[in-house]
Design an enzyme around this catalytic site. Structure first.
Site, PDB file in Angstrom:
ATOM      1  N   PHE A  92       0.858  -1.200   0.000  1.00  0.00           N
ATOM      2  CA  PHE A  92       0.000   0.000   0.000  1.00  0.00           C
ATOM      3  C   PHE A  92       0.893   1.250   0.000  1.00  0.00           C
ATOM      4  CE2 PHE A  92      -1.909  -3.401   2.541  1.00  0.00           C
ATOM      5  CZ  PHE A  92      -3.080  -3.665   1.850  1.00  0.00           C
ATOM      6  N   ASP A 115       1.298  -1.144  -4.925  1.00  0.00           N
ATOM      7  CA  ASP A 115       0.032  -0.451  -4.712  1.00  0.00           C
ATOM      8  C   ASP A 115      -0.921  -0.864  -5.827  1.00  0.00           C
ATOM      9  OD1 ASP A 115      -0.804   2.177  -2.884  1.00  0.00           O
ATOM     10  OD2 ASP A 115      -1.963   2.009  -4.739  1.00  0.00           O
ATOM     11  N   CYS A 135      -5.186   3.336  10.262  1.00  0.00           N
ATOM     12  CA  CYS A 135      -5.512   4.763  10.337  1.00  0.00           C
ATOM     13  C   CYS A 135      -6.998   4.993  10.587  1.00  0.00           C
ATOM     14  CB  CYS A 135      -5.074   5.485   9.057  1.00  0.00           C
ATOM     15  SG  CYS A 135      -5.870   4.862   7.563  1.00  0.00           S
TER      16      CYS A 135
END
Length: 391
Positions: free
Chosen positions: A224, A246, A335
């Site tokens: 990522f 990614d 996150c």
């Protein structure tokens, strides 16, 4: 005369302790008239003043408190004081060349984000009340902080919950919205017009620096990778080889440009892959790395999707752990505010158990200190970051 809102008995305790949100379900009634975006006063059921802030009855968060001082006016001086306080804090605790200049509730201006990239500023208005003061904020950034340009990135879905349209564009004279910044000795091209969030993920600044010590002479896999920030930090730290992956070809193209900018193209490479699929294939092939980095997007943005997020975090950590050489290192983070610290910890532990590997914690960190965590507003705490040795 400001409109006065009164809360039900037993409601508003969090607000009395400093939390800036008042929900629709907490309000018993009001005196006076108002228009959405106006500053109103909030009182508990006994008639004691709690605070004042802007109202939007379209939103479940009906009132966002700006001050607990009944005599403090919400005007240009108010915002000048808040912005200077935010800046003075950051000057003490972080490199301010590029940083989060103001972090909403944690800087006592709910609904407003300001990011600074060298001499250019990006603002994000997440609430109707802030929209009314946008021109004042732009004036202050120009007059007091020497902004060469200000751009708006209020193109976020949360505005729709406020009954507002998404919007983006220049708030000053137009300027080139792609420019170069330096962080931890790494150079990046930042596109504040079309990049993710406001152009760059500033909240991982200190965490990116934390991986330097484990990446020297290492073979590193960065999943990522987005525009390559962790991969490039590994390269600058002296990694033997770095592969960033990614799912977005656009992100891979941008990451490759950043590698070239840092003269790291020979060491740091990027490929377009779905991390979930390719890690499974590579693990079966027996491919392993000294350091595996997992920095996925938020798998949940609401309480209703936490279960599926847990499955996602477990799966990616299971696959990541299997890719680490014995004695190597796993860097993993979440996150999402809704992925609570204990839940994230338990999910990683389950992944390690299923991978039949043991984890030795090297470090636990949160978001960079220019994204401060206000203990009275737990929504300000969202980033969890671990470095483990995998044995």
């Amino acid at each position: 005369m400001a409109c006065k809102f009164y809360l039900y008995k037993g409601m508003g305790r969090k607000a009395e302790n400093g939390h800036p949100w008042i929900y629709t379900t907490e309000i018993e009634g009001y005196e006076g008239t108002y228009e959405n975006g106006d500053i109103v006063e909030v009182y508990n059921f006994k008639g004691n003043f709690i605070g004042k802030g802007y109202i939007n009855d379209v939103s479940k968060i009906t009132i966002r408190i700006m001050t607990k001082d009944i005599n403090e006016e919400i005007d240009k001086d108010f915002f000048r004081k808040r912005l200077h306080n935010a800046w003075n804090y950051r000057k003490k605790i972080i490199d301010t060349s590029s940083c989060r200049f103001l972090f909403g509730e944690a800087d006592f201006v709910p609904g407003l984000i300001i990011d600074k990239y060298e001499d250019y500023y990006v603002i994000q208005s997440l609430a109707l009340g802030i929209d009314k003061y946008k021109s004042i904020i732009v004036e202050l950034l120009t007059e007091d902080f020497g902004a060469k340009g200000v751009y708006e990135r209020s193109d976020v879905k949360v505005r729709e919950l406020e009954g507002m349209e998404q919007t983006k564009g220049f708030l000053t004279e137009p300027f080139d919205t792609t420019f170069e910044i330096i962080e931890n000795g790494v150079k990046y091209y930042v596109d504040i017009e079309n990049g993710q969030k406001t152009g760059f993920f500033l909240d991982q600044k200190e965490n990116r620096h934390a991986i330097h010590k484990i990446c020297k002479d290492a073979d590193v896999l960065d999943c990522f990778t987005h525009t390559g920030s962790f991969a490039l930090n590994a390269g600058v730290a002296g990694a033997k080889s770095v592969l960033g992956i990614d799912i977005s070809q656009l992100a891979i193209d941008d990451a490759s440009k950043n590698a070239a900018l840092n003269k790291l193209s020979d060491t740091v490479r990027f490929e377009c892959h779905n991390a979930f699929d390719v890690l499974h294939e590579w693990a079966k092939e027996g491919r392993q790395y000294d350091v595996v980095i997992l920095d996925p997007p938020a798998f949940t943005k609401s309480r209703s999707t936490i279960k599926s997020a847990v499955r996602g975090y477990k799966e990616i950590n299971l696959r990541g752990i299997k890719m680490v050489k014995p004695g190597g290192f796993l860097v993993t983070c979440s996150c999402s505010h809704f992925m609570a610290p204990e839940l994230f910890k338990d999910t990683i532990a389950d992944a390690a158990k299923d991978a039949r590997r043991m984890l030795r914690q090297v470090e636990f960190r949160t978001q960079a200190s220019d994204h401060p965590i206000l203990w009275n507003s737990d929504e300000s705490y969202y980033l969890k970051f671990y470095i483990f040795q995998v044995v």
